[in-house]
Design a protein around this motif. Sequence first.
Motif, PDB file in Angstrom:
ATOM      1  N   ILE A 206      40.712  23.586  12.092  1.00 59.59           N
ATOM      2  CA  ILE A 206      40.059  24.891  12.000  1.00 59.59           C
ATOM      3  C   ILE A 206      41.057  26.051  12.139  1.00 59.59           C
ATOM      4  O   ILE A 206      41.020  26.990  11.334  1.00 59.59           O
ATOM      5  N   PRO A 207      41.977  26.017  13.130  1.00 60.74           N
ATOM      6  CA  PRO A 207      42.954  27.119  13.205  1.00 60.74           C
ATOM      7  C   PRO A 207      43.810  27.257  11.946  1.00 60.74           C
ATOM      8  O   PRO A 207      44.141  28.375  11.534  1.00 60.74           O
ATOM      9  N   GLU A 208      44.167  26.139  11.314  1.00 63.77           N
ATOM     10  CA  GLU A 208      44.995  26.186  10.101  1.00 63.77           C
ATOM     11  C   GLU A 208      44.240  26.784   8.919  1.00 63.77           C
ATOM     12  O   GLU A 208      44.849  27.343   8.001  1.00 63.77           O
ATOM     13  N   SER A 209      42.910  26.643   8.923  1.00 59.91           N
ATOM     14  CA  SER A 209      42.129  27.103   7.767  1.00 59.91           C
ATOM     15  C   SER A 209      41.819  28.594   7.817  1.00 59.91           C
ATOM     16  O   SER A 209      41.420  29.186   6.818  1.00 59.91           O
ATOM     17  N   LYS A 210      42.018  29.222   8.963  1.00 59.02           N
ATOM     18  CA  LYS A 210      41.640  30.628   9.145  1.00 59.02           C
ATOM     19  C   LYS A 210      42.626  31.565   8.452  1.00 59.02           C
ATOM     20  O   LYS A 210      43.836  31.405   8.556  1.00 59.02           O
ATOM     21  N   LEU A 211      42.081  32.558   7.738  1.00 60.58           N
ATOM     22  CA  LEU A 211      42.878  33.615   7.124  1.00 60.58           C
ATOM     23  C   LEU A 211      42.427  34.961   7.680  1.00 60.58           C
ATOM     24  O   LEU A 211      41.230  35.217   7.824  1.00 60.58           O
ATOM     25  N   LYS A 212      43.384  35.824   7.976  1.00 58.61           N
ATOM     26  CA  LYS A 212      43.058  37.140   8.521  1.00 58.61           C
ATOM     27  C   LYS A 212      42.361  37.999   7.461  1.00 58.61           C
ATOM     28  O   LYS A 212      42.765  38.021   6.304  1.00 58.61           O
ATOM     29  N   ASN A 213      41.286  38.670   7.892  1.00 60.52           N
ATOM     30  CA  ASN A 213      40.518  39.566   7.023  1.00 60.52           C
ATOM     31  C   ASN A 213      40.002  38.873   5.770  1.00 60.52           C
ATOM     32  O   ASN A 213      39.959  39.457   4.683  1.00 60.52           O
ATOM     33  N   ASN A 214      39.644  37.608   5.916  1.00 62.90           N
ATOM     34  CA  ASN A 214      39.090  36.858   4.785  1.00 62.90           C
ATOM     35  C   ASN A 214      37.880  36.066   5.286  1.00 62.90           C
ATOM     36  O   ASN A 214      37.972  35.354   6.283  1.00 62.90           O
ATOM     37  N   TYR A 215      36.779  36.179   4.562  1.00 65.90           N
ATOM     38  CA  TYR A 215      35.536  35.569   5.018  1.00 65.90           C
ATOM     39  C   TYR A 215      35.162  34.326   4.220  1.00 65.90           C
ATOM     40  O   TYR A 215      34.191  33.650   4.536  1.00 65.90           O
ATOM     41  N   LEU A 216      35.937  34.039   3.169  1.00 66.02           N
ATOM     42  CA  LEU A 216      35.645  32.862   2.362  1.00 66.02           C
ATOM     43  C   LEU A 216      35.810  31.576   3.159  1.00 66.02           C
ATOM     44  O   LEU A 216      35.080  30.610   2.929  1.00 66.02           O
ATOM     45  N   THR A 217      36.775  31.560   4.078  1.00 65.51           N
ATOM     46  CA  THR A 217      36.996  30.337   4.854  1.00 65.51           C
ATOM     47  C   THR A 217      35.786  30.009   5.722  1.00 65.51           C
ATOM     48  O   THR A 217      35.393  28.848   5.847  1.00 65.51           O
ATOM     49  N   SER A 218      35.179  31.035   6.319  1.00 62.70           N
ATOM     50  CA  SER A 218      33.978  30.804   7.132  1.00 62.70           C
ATOM     51  C   SER A 218      32.821  30.328   6.262  1.00 62.70           C
ATOM     52  O   SER A 218      32.057  29.438   6.653  1.00 62.70           O
ATOM     53  N   LEU A 219      32.696  30.921   5.067  1.00 62.31           N
ATOM     54  CA  LEU A 219      31.659  30.465   4.140  1.00 62.31           C
ATOM     55  C   LEU A 219      31.910  29.019   3.713  1.00 62.31           C
ATOM     56  O   LEU A 219      30.971  28.227   3.596  1.00 62.31           O
ATOM     57  N   GLY A 220      33.189  28.687   3.499  1.00 62.30           N
ATOM     58  CA  GLY A 220      33.531  27.319   3.120  1.00 62.30           C
ATOM     59  C   GLY A 220      33.098  26.318   4.174  1.00 62.30           C
ATOM     60  O   GLY A 220      32.522  25.267   3.863  1.00 62.30           O
ATOM     61  N   ALA A 221      33.354  26.634   5.439  1.00 61.37           N
ATOM     62  CA  ALA A 221      32.951  25.737   6.534  1.00 61.37           C
ATOM     63  C   ALA A 221      31.438  25.601   6.595  1.00 61.37           C
ATOM     64  O   ALA A 221      30.906  24.492   6.775  1.00 61.37           O
ATOM     65  N   ALA A 222      30.730  26.723   6.430  1.00 55.06           N
ATOM     66  CA  ALA A 222      29.265  26.692   6.484  1.00 55.06           C
ATOM     67  C   ALA A 222      28.681  25.847   5.349  1.00 55.06           C
ATOM     68  O   ALA A 222      27.774  25.030   5.566  1.00 55.06           O
ATOM     69  N   PHE A 223      29.226  26.027   4.136  1.00 56.74           N
ATOM     70  CA  PHE A 223      28.715  25.258   3.005  1.00 56.74           C
ATOM     71  C   PHE A 223      29.141  23.789   3.085  1.00 56.74           C
ATOM     72  O   PHE A 223      28.421  22.902   2.602  1.00 56.74           O
ATOM     73  N   GLY A 224      30.288  23.526   3.693  1.00 53.91           N
ATOM     74  CA  GLY A 224      30.674  22.144   3.931  1.00 53.91           C
ATOM     75  C   GLY A 224      29.685  21.446   4.845  1.00 53.91           C
ATOM     76  O   GLY A 224      29.293  20.298   4.609  1.00 53.91           O
ATOM     77  N   PHE A 225      29.262  22.162   5.894  1.00 56.58           N
ATOM     78  CA  PHE A 225      28.260  21.596   6.799  1.00 56.58           C
ATOM     79  C   PHE A 225      26.928  21.402   6.070  1.00 56.58           C
ATOM     80  O   PHE A 225      26.218  20.422   6.303  1.00 56.58           O
ATOM     81  N   LEU A 226      26.606  22.329   5.159  1.00 57.91           N
ATOM     82  CA  LEU A 226      25.378  22.207   4.381  1.00 57.91           C
ATOM     83  C   LEU A 226      25.384  20.938   3.527  1.00 57.91           C
ATOM     84  O   LEU A 226      24.346  20.276   3.391  1.00 57.91           O
ATOM     85  N   VAL A 227      26.542  20.592   2.978  1.00 56.70           N
ATOM     86  CA  VAL A 227      26.651  19.343   2.221  1.00 56.70           C
ATOM     87  C   VAL A 227      26.255  18.160   3.106  1.00 56.70           C
ATOM     88  O   VAL A 227      25.533  17.245   2.682  1.00 56.70           O
ATOM     89  N   GLY A 228      26.725  18.183   4.362  1.00 50.24           N
ATOM     90  CA  GLY A 228      26.362  17.132   5.294  1.00 50.24           C
ATOM     91  C   GLY A 228      24.869  17.101   5.588  1.00 50.24           C
ATOM     92  O   GLY A 228      24.264  16.036   5.665  1.00 50.24           O
ATOM     93  N   ILE A 229      24.272  18.279   5.759  1.00 49.57           N
ATOM     94  CA  ILE A 229      22.825  18.355   6.020  1.00 49.57           C
ATOM     95  C   ILE A 229      22.036  17.771   4.854  1.00 49.57           C
ATOM     96  O   ILE A 229      21.099  16.988   5.037  1.00 49.57           O
ATOM     97  N   ILE A 230      22.440  18.157   3.631  1.00 51.55           N
ATOM     98  CA  ILE A 230      21.741  17.654   2.440  1.00 51.55           C
ATOM     99  C   ILE A 230      21.876  16.135   2.339  1.00 51.55           C
ATOM    100  O   ILE A 230      20.919  15.422   2.074  1.00 51.55           O
ATOM    101  N   GLY A 231      23.105  15.644   2.572  1.00 49.10           N
ATOM    102  CA  GLY A 231      23.331  14.202   2.534  1.00 49.10           C
ATOM    103  C   GLY A 231      22.493  13.465   3.555  1.00 49.10           C
ATOM    104  O   GLY A 231      21.876  12.430   3.245  1.00 49.10           O
ATOM    105  N   GLU A 232      22.427  13.993   4.779  1.00 46.37           N
ATOM    106  CA  GLU A 232      21.641  13.357   5.831  1.00 46.37           C
ATOM    107  C   GLU A 232      20.147  13.397   5.504  1.00 46.37           C
ATOM    108  O   GLU A 232      19.420  12.428   5.754  1.00 46.37           O
ATOM    109  N   LYS A 233      19.687  14.497   4.916  1.00 45.88           N
ATOM    110  CA  LYS A 233      18.275  14.607   4.537  1.00 45.88           C
ATOM    111  C   LYS A 233      17.918  13.587   3.459  1.00 45.88           C
ATOM    112  O   LYS A 233      16.841  12.956   3.501  1.00 45.88           O
ATOM    113  N   LEU A 234      18.813  13.408   2.501  1.00 42.65           N
ATOM    114  CA  LEU A 234      18.580  12.432   1.447  1.00 42.65           C
ATOM    115  C   LEU A 234      18.576  11.016   1.993  1.00 42.65           C
ATOM    116  O   LEU A 234      17.781  10.165   1.570  1.00 42.65           O
ATOM    117  N   ILE A 235      19.468  10.752   2.968  1.00 44.44           N
ATOM    118  CA  ILE A 235      19.531   9.416   3.564  1.00 44.44           C
ATOM    119  C   ILE A 235      18.294   9.158   4.399  1.00 44.44           C
ATOM    120  O   ILE A 235      17.699   8.091   4.379  1.00 44.44           O
TER     121      ILE A 235
END
Length: 235
Positions: A206-235
């Motif tokens: 997580i520290p390596e993925s952070k960029l100063k004044n950039n919000y795409l990385t936080s969105l990336g983490a959130a959507f990555g977690f969403l992929v997991g939620i969708i996968g778990e729901k399908l399972i």
Amino acid sequence: MLQNLLLFSGFAGITVFIGGLLANFFNHHIRETPVKYEITHTMMSFGAGIILSAIALVLIPKGLEELTVLPMAISFTAGVLIFLYIDQYLAKNGSKNATLLAMMMDFIPESIALGATFAVDPKMATLLAVFIGLQNLPEAFNSYRDMVGSGFTAQKTLIIFFVLSFFGIGGALIGHYFLTDSPILTAHLMTFASGGILYLLINDIIPESKLKNNYLTSLGAAFGFLVGIIGEKLI
């Protein structure tokens, strides 16, 4: 059944190699720009979100389901402490392979669970294989960049990824033939992996993925977690 198990565990594993190939193409055939830098960090955070979802939705729930409090706490703590030691050892030697470790600590226990599940519920196991394969792509993409950055050649890294891609088949066969009737042992393995992965995630990835004044990385983490939620729901 064995043929299907090999097919789906093979798919789950080959995405490790595909992720490495994509990272190799991205590294060497896309020119260096600020946008490329943002994309790579967003991919890192996306992978972190997927890894976190694997802990929260797959690995830990299995431990909670099968283990009492003390054994679960011991397995989790053992994972944290052992990977703390491994991380310190790698840091002393200048290595940046935390993402690779996290990927394999996620990939192998889930492959074992895939094999153990296949005998009981083939439909669930099939969806789990797809989920694991989707997880491995961004994780392998990030791991490739870490390994090349720590001194491995592109060719050697891709060879390692090709070999690692078969670990899914090995883990699934172990789970199918040896752990189908051992849910407690499987739960210990998953809880141990959770502790190690969570340590690596918070301390390194997580520290390596952070960029100063950039919000795409936080969105990336959130959507990555969403992929997991969708996968778990399908399972």
